[in-house]
Design an enzyme around this catalytic site. Structure first.
Site, PDB file in Angstrom:
ATOM      1  N   LYS A 118      14.768   4.206   9.146  1.00 14.06           N
ATOM      2  CA  LYS A 118      15.238   2.821   9.104  1.00 14.06           C
ATOM      3  C   LYS A 118      14.034   1.908   8.936  1.00 14.06           C
ATOM      4  O   LYS A 118      13.050   2.008   9.663  1.00 14.06           O
ATOM      5  CB  LYS A 118      15.947   2.481  10.421  1.00 14.06           C
ATOM      6  CG  LYS A 118      16.759   1.203  10.370  1.00 14.06           C
ATOM      7  CD  LYS A 118      18.016   1.369   9.515  1.00 14.06           C
ATOM      8  CE  LYS A 118      19.288   0.921  10.167  1.00 14.06           C
ATOM      9  NZ  LYS A 118      20.478   1.428   9.485  1.00 14.06           N
ATOM     10  N   THR A 155      20.236   6.552  11.104  1.00 16.48           N
ATOM     11  CA  THR A 155      19.189   5.524  11.113  1.00 16.48           C
ATOM     12  C   THR A 155      19.614   4.351  11.995  1.00 16.48           C
ATOM     13  O   THR A 155      18.766   3.651  12.540  1.00 16.48           O
ATOM     14  CB  THR A 155      18.885   5.044   9.675  1.00 16.48           C
ATOM     15  OG1 THR A 155      20.040   4.390   9.129  1.00 16.48           O
ATOM     16  CG2 THR A 155      18.494   6.210   8.785  1.00 16.48           C
ATOM     17  N   ARG A 177     -18.957 -18.842  -9.087  1.00 16.70           N
ATOM     18  CA  ARG A 177     -17.504 -18.897  -9.282  1.00 16.70           C
ATOM     19  C   ARG A 177     -16.806 -18.962  -7.927  1.00 16.70           C
ATOM     20  O   ARG A 177     -17.413 -18.721  -6.886  1.00 16.70           O
ATOM     21  CB  ARG A 177     -17.027 -17.664 -10.057  1.00 16.70           C
ATOM     22  CG  ARG A 177     -17.224 -16.357  -9.306  1.00 16.70           C
ATOM     23  CD  ARG A 177     -16.479 -15.202  -9.989  1.00 16.70           C
ATOM     24  NE  ARG A 177     -16.660 -13.953  -9.255  1.00 16.70           N
ATOM     25  CZ  ARG A 177     -16.076 -12.811  -9.555  1.00 16.70           C
ATOM     26  NH1 ARG A 177     -15.278 -12.722 -10.614  1.00 16.70           N
ATOM     27  NH2 ARG A 177     -16.268 -11.721  -8.818  1.00 16.70           N
ATOM     28  N   GLN A 203     -16.167  -5.661  -6.050  1.00 22.45           N
ATOM     29  CA  GLN A 203     -16.567  -4.344  -5.556  1.00 22.45           C
ATOM     30  C   GLN A 203     -17.716  -4.458  -4.542  1.00 22.45           C
ATOM     31  O   GLN A 203     -17.733  -3.793  -3.505  1.00 22.45           O
ATOM     32  CB  GLN A 203     -17.034  -3.435  -6.711  1.00 22.45           C
ATOM     33  CG  GLN A 203     -15.943  -2.888  -7.602  1.00 22.45           C
ATOM     34  CD  GLN A 203     -15.609  -3.784  -8.781  1.00 22.45           C
ATOM     35  OE1 GLN A 203     -15.724  -5.018  -8.691  1.00 22.45           O
ATOM     36  NE2 GLN A 203     -15.166  -3.187  -9.884  1.00 22.45           N
ATOM     37  N   HIS A 226      -7.665 -14.926  -9.413  1.00 19.65           N
ATOM     38  CA  HIS A 226      -8.548 -15.670 -10.310  1.00 19.65           C
ATOM     39  C   HIS A 226      -8.320 -17.177 -10.240  1.00 19.65           C
ATOM     40  O   HIS A 226      -7.178 -17.645 -10.285  1.00 19.65           O
ATOM     41  CB  HIS A 226      -8.337 -15.208 -11.752  1.00 19.65           C
ATOM     42  CG  HIS A 226      -8.497 -13.731 -11.929  1.00 19.65           C
ATOM     43  ND1 HIS A 226      -9.682 -13.075 -11.691  1.00 19.65           N
ATOM     44  CD2 HIS A 226      -7.613 -12.764 -12.317  1.00 19.65           C
ATOM     45  CE1 HIS A 226      -9.513 -11.774 -11.936  1.00 19.65           C
ATOM     46  NE2 HIS A 226      -8.260 -11.564 -12.301  1.00 19.65           N
TER      47      HIS A 226
END
Lengths: 277, 277, 277, 277
Positions: free
Chosen positions: A9, A54, A172, A214, A242
């Site tokens: 469930k 469930t 940025r 990264q 972005h």
């Protein structure tokens, strides 16, 4: 031939009010239970004798929450998964996932209110417990921690090919919705560990001189392993949300790195696991 | 220590109009690309020299779609994954996932229109290609195929414990949003196979005398394997979208198994893989 | 001073199975009820004596659905709104909104199945009934009818100013999610009228030589008024779901008006009401 | 006959980084522009000469944001709406809606960070400016402020009829997602007013002895009018996000008003406007 299978469930919405004197706590958790085991007869022959409904799993979560949800969701997950294994011989493995939605106290007259709360939305804490008759593994984490930094982020010196049009940038916006999970060497103070690891993730995100998603992802994972010896590995999934600078030159203006369009699609997706050697 | 890692672009929204004379085709696909390989320097040292930007991946998808998306999404996925491996020595594995959103022709004056379309919503076709330098694997499937049956579904004879309150039923609504994926032994006519397998899933769902979701799930997987020798395994994930009979007795009425409340949470979740022996 | 106020229950999820012999019908409707009237004491003094609980409204919907939901949602809305006015003296105005989610029969062996269905998703039929002690008004309509045409759509000759960078186009994709509502002069065969008006909207969208969304919107409204004398006015809300041609020139290709990116944000939004003179 | 009509651009996603020395501000706003005026030729004849493209509206928002978005969104909305009226003779009325998504500074080493931020999610601030050549009206507000109180909320003494099954309660959870908007008598310090009114809404929600959602809604509106003379009216829309006590008696337990299921559907919806006499 029936291969991997599980049932359970999901979306069990549980709110518990802990009425410690007049100073209430408001716990808001979504639980998912999933069982694996010897359920071939149900699949192949429609024989339900081994099948715990469930609906019963849902009832069990509510019933056990009254006496056993008073600390970290990891602890309640360990208790729940143990219950399902102990009471259901056909079950070989029980998974319990718990998603806690944080509520903060409203501040009234400068003071945290004893029984009024605000749900900030967005972020949630996660615990995943996997238990067999041999033992239990706990994975803690968080999802939806949306952060951005408007400095100390670059992306340059990358590989170029015939399809590359991206410009290099040394300044940025870096924005992401952190999804992180980690494993503990042993059970401990889950609440304290969670708060500290969350802070480490934020500190590193804010302070890192980022050469790429990264690069920052790895720094975040490395920090957690350095500062939290109880953690054996960290997994991070970082969408690159972005923010593109708008070209204002058609309007006779120079965009002084101030005006951006926030985009949803497409998005970069950077994922890695950092482990101790 | 950097363990498993990948990066790529998700949510690449691609629409292609194939203008075959005046009878257009309208293809609507969301693409996700993800690469694995030797990217440790990017993570650990912020050295991006091996990193193909995810923006370049997006450009590549659009550029290659012009000449190479004219058939099944599986074929385009094979082409795309091959491109990324061939042109990027550090890459060891490329994953391409494609989600096709079907559009139907509008029917005007009893005839399918040559360039006007309707998007029904809900269901999407999925292809997942995983390619290494050794070869490629294709997984086909669908998501969001929402179906219900108002007869031939029971749930009874199940295990009961102290937390069980569910009543047995021999005539309930069975509703689910089918998520299915399957593997082919070898490439073939992907479009024909998809259409036939989708029909088999629907036929079995409709015709089965269901003793449980597990029971119907298994029958659906078994049918696919029986009728489609090119398929080596099927995975099904079936949420049980509960429709609960409303108790009308407080209003002096008997619910003649007619009035139900459709619920979103909580929901059962039944998952299994069926393989050839 | 309490000005406009209303209260009610929204999101009442109702499924009714009509078991006409073995050939079932599967009706799936979300209902919202809202009442206005003399409820000042509840607001100002916390006096609930005139307040019918919203939970009771929900019960009423389920109870009355058993005997009274067997035709168009407009008819059920008229019945429901009448009930609330008749039984609640403080109520001056009752609103009932009904959203019907269509299910289609699964086709098995080339034939529509008697009790297995598919929910296409996306589109829903809407009825809004507003009733006072003087009379009732019915507004019918639909939402989420997503359509696109890949020809016969232009946008040119528009106003230009210092902020205009958009290029003129004589061949673009026009895509929208139609939201339409209309008023009837008098009650009639609501189901037949709905099907015909929906077809008129689709026909006109497909066949129109579009100079803009406004132009096509007006043509759609005009067609409905021309072909359906029972309709007194039509309101249309058409988001412009932009499909932008991708610039392939950096890759040495010319986009032959084939490759587009489908965007969600920002979107144009064009709205108008067309009435008989 | 063309009746009410408008057109514009919605979902304009604008992020502005204000680089005040090294201590950045991160503004995140979604803008919608809508114009009304003399656009009959576009609708009826496909004549676009008076039509400013919605793409131009988007460009204008980005261009003007560079120099003119440095304070409250209400001020920017007034400027934007004035621009569209001043430069477009056919326009009679301009609407600008602005939705601000708050970001908080990350706290690192106990101090607010100068350029790293967290977006809590959920709540947003709203400004709606409606301007004609005669003048402008400003409506300020907020959406998605999700709050709950676990004490001081009752619902009893209500009207009962044949469909009422709800039990009276003198101690329930009251939870809602506040949507509020208010009008100012005249422009002022929009940021200060917003912060204070938001606090008043929260204070009253927390402190009120609630006899119903209506009762608390009215108290919230009344408080705003009492404490903020610059406000002429308040509109509140409060969904009742039901938290239902779970019946634990089948498991031999008494629910000590601690264990609840949080539900999404159905939900009560209480709406009212409070004005000065």
């Amino acid at each position: 031939m029936l291969a991997e299978n599980s049932y359970g469930k999901s979306g069990i919405r549980l709110v518990k009010v802990l009425r410690r004197g007049g100073r209430h706590e408001f716990r808001d958790v979504t639980v998912a239970v999933s069982l694996e085991g010897d359920f071939e007869a149900a699949h192949v022959a429609g024989d339900n004798r081994a099948v715990l409904p469930t609906d019963t799993m849902k009832n069990t979560v509510y019933s056990l929450a009254q006496d056993h949800l008073d600390g970290a969701i990891e602890s309640f997950g360990l208790f729940l998964s143990g219950h399902f294994l102990d009471h259901n011989p056909p079950v070989r493995l029980a998974r319990v996932a718990l998603f806690e939605h944080p509520w903060e106290r409203l501040v009234v007259g400068g003071k945290p209110h004893p029984h009024a709360f605000r749900r900030p939305g967005g972020e949630r804490r996660v615990a995943r417990v996997t238990r067999t008759r041999e033992g239990a593994a706990v994975e803690a984490g968080l999802e939806g921690l949306t952060v951005a930094k408007s400095s100390s982020s670059a992306f340059a010196g990358f590989l170029r090919d015939a399809y590359t049009t991206l410009k290099e940038t040394h300044d940025r916006i870096l924005a992401t919705a952190i999804e992180a999970s980690w494993k503990y060497a042993a059970p401990g103070d889950f609440d304290a560990a969670f708060a500290e690891i969350r802070q480490t993730l934020c500190d590193t995100f804010a302070g890192h001189e980022s050469a790429s998603v990264q690069h920052t992802l790895y720094a975040m994972g490395e920090s957690v392993l350095e500062k939290h010896p109880e953690v054996t590995q960290v997994r991070l999934s970082l969408p690159n949300k972005h923010h593109l600078p708008v070209d204002l030159s058609p309007f006779g203006q120079q965009n002084r790195n101030e005006i951006f369009v926030a985009t949803e699609e497409p998005y970069g997706l950077i994922e890695a696991t950092i482990r101790r050697k």
